[in-house]
Design a protein around this motif. Sequence first.
Motif, PDB file in Angstrom:
ATOM      1  N   ILE A  50      -3.815 -10.121   9.922  1.00 27.62           N
ATOM      2  CA  ILE A  50      -3.131  -9.852  11.192  1.00 27.62           C
ATOM      3  C   ILE A  50      -2.019 -10.858  11.430  1.00 27.62           C
ATOM      4  O   ILE A  50      -0.954 -10.504  11.949  1.00 27.62           O
ATOM      5  CB  ILE A  50      -4.146  -9.787  12.351  1.00 27.62           C
ATOM      6  N   TYR A  51      -2.210 -12.091  11.003  1.00 30.00           N
ATOM      7  CA  TYR A  51      -1.148 -13.098  11.093  1.00 30.00           C
ATOM      8  C   TYR A  51       0.077 -12.656  10.287  1.00 30.00           C
ATOM      9  O   TYR A  51       1.206 -12.705  10.783  1.00 30.00           O
ATOM     10  CB  TYR A  51      -1.675 -14.446  10.590  1.00 30.00           C
ATOM     11  N   LEU A  52      -0.152 -12.189   9.061  1.00 31.90           N
ATOM     12  CA  LEU A  52       0.957 -11.735   8.217  1.00 31.90           C
ATOM     13  C   LEU A  52       1.597 -10.468   8.792  1.00 31.90           C
ATOM     14  O   LEU A  52       2.827 -10.321   8.778  1.00 31.90           O
ATOM     15  CB  LEU A  52       0.469 -11.487   6.786  1.00 31.90           C
ATOM     16  N   LEU A  53       0.782  -9.567   9.291  1.00 31.84           N
ATOM     17  CA  LEU A  53       1.296  -8.344   9.909  1.00 31.84           C
ATOM     18  C   LEU A  53       2.129  -8.671  11.148  1.00 31.84           C
ATOM     19  O   LEU A  53       3.204  -8.108  11.347  1.00 31.84           O
ATOM     20  CB  LEU A  53       0.126  -7.432  10.267  1.00 31.84           C
ATOM     21  N   ALA A  54       1.658  -9.587  11.956  1.00 34.21           N
ATOM     22  CA  ALA A  54       2.395  -9.999  13.155  1.00 34.21           C
ATOM     23  C   ALA A  54       3.745 -10.604  12.780  1.00 34.21           C
ATOM     24  O   ALA A  54       4.755 -10.350  13.447  1.00 34.21           O
ATOM     25  CB  ALA A  54       1.581 -10.995  13.974  1.00 34.21           C
ATOM     26  N   ASN A  93       5.964  -6.455  25.457  1.00 34.72           N
ATOM     27  CA  ASN A  93       4.964  -5.388  25.416  1.00 34.72           C
ATOM     28  C   ASN A  93       5.177  -4.460  24.229  1.00 34.72           C
ATOM     29  O   ASN A  93       4.223  -3.980  23.622  1.00 34.72           O
ATOM     30  CB  ASN A  93       5.002  -4.569  26.707  1.00 34.72           C
ATOM     31  N   GLU A  94       6.439  -4.202  23.903  1.00 37.66           N
ATOM     32  CA  GLU A  94       6.749  -3.285  22.807  1.00 37.66           C
ATOM     33  C   GLU A  94       6.255  -3.830  21.470  1.00 37.66           C
ATOM     34  O   GLU A  94       5.674  -3.108  20.661  1.00 37.66           O
ATOM     35  CB  GLU A  94       8.259  -3.018  22.730  1.00 37.66           C
ATOM     36  N   LYS A  95       6.493  -5.120  21.240  1.00 40.90           N
ATOM     37  CA  LYS A  95       6.037  -5.731  19.985  1.00 40.90           C
ATOM     38  C   LYS A  95       4.512  -5.772  19.930  1.00 40.90           C
ATOM     39  O   LYS A  95       3.916  -5.507  18.883  1.00 40.90           O
ATOM     40  CB  LYS A  95       6.604  -7.142  19.843  1.00 40.90           C
ATOM     41  N   ALA A  96       3.886  -6.102  21.036  1.00 38.58           N
ATOM     42  CA  ALA A  96       2.422  -6.162  21.075  1.00 38.58           C
ATOM     43  C   ALA A  96       1.823  -4.783  20.830  1.00 38.58           C
ATOM     44  O   ALA A  96       0.841  -4.638  20.086  1.00 38.58           O
ATOM     45  CB  ALA A  96       1.949  -6.722  22.412  1.00 38.58           C
ATOM     46  N   PHE A 148      -0.898  -0.840  17.246  1.00 43.19           N
ATOM     47  CA  PHE A 148      -0.938   0.421  16.502  1.00 43.19           C
ATOM     48  C   PHE A 148      -1.017   0.171  14.994  1.00 43.19           C
ATOM     49  O   PHE A 148      -1.699   0.901  14.279  1.00 43.19           O
ATOM     50  CB  PHE A 148       0.273   1.293  16.827  1.00 43.19           C
ATOM     51  N   ALA A 149      -0.309  -0.842  14.516  1.00 46.40           N
ATOM     52  CA  ALA A 149      -0.354  -1.166  13.087  1.00 46.40           C
ATOM     53  C   ALA A 149      -1.753  -1.637  12.689  1.00 46.40           C
ATOM     54  O   ALA A 149      -2.269  -1.249  11.632  1.00 46.40           O
ATOM     55  CB  ALA A 149       0.682  -2.234  12.755  1.00 46.40           C
TER      56      ALA A 149
END
Length: 127
Positions: free
Chosen positions: A42-46, A96-99, A104-105
């Motif tokens: 999740i860190y890499l995905l973020a 909010n959009e990025k979160a 969703f990812a």
Amino acid sequence: SKYFDHTIEIINSWNYYLRKPELLFISVIWGIIYQLFGVIIIYLLANEFQIYIPIIDWFWILAIISVILLLPISIGGVGVREGALIGILGFIDISNEKALALSFAIYGLQLLLAITGGIVYINLRSK
């Protein structure tokens, strides 16, 4: 009767682990490794979504989200995960959009892995 049988099964499993502390220890270690890999992914995905939060913070963020997802208020945590991630990341000044996109990812990745695991399970069971 169905719930009673399930409760008895849980109690029997618990007793089994209590009699074998080495097995319980190994299970806990595997659980820690699993969570560590989850945080790293999740860190890499973020980072791909340009959400730059130190990896140490992802441990507490995902811990809170995991606890919130235990609440039986939605199917598969849909909506709850998104709201929790938007709320938590909002405190860190992430839009909010990025979160929402990250949420969703994460959910999409979980679905993909679950479907893959299901296919592998069905193939192994049929052999």
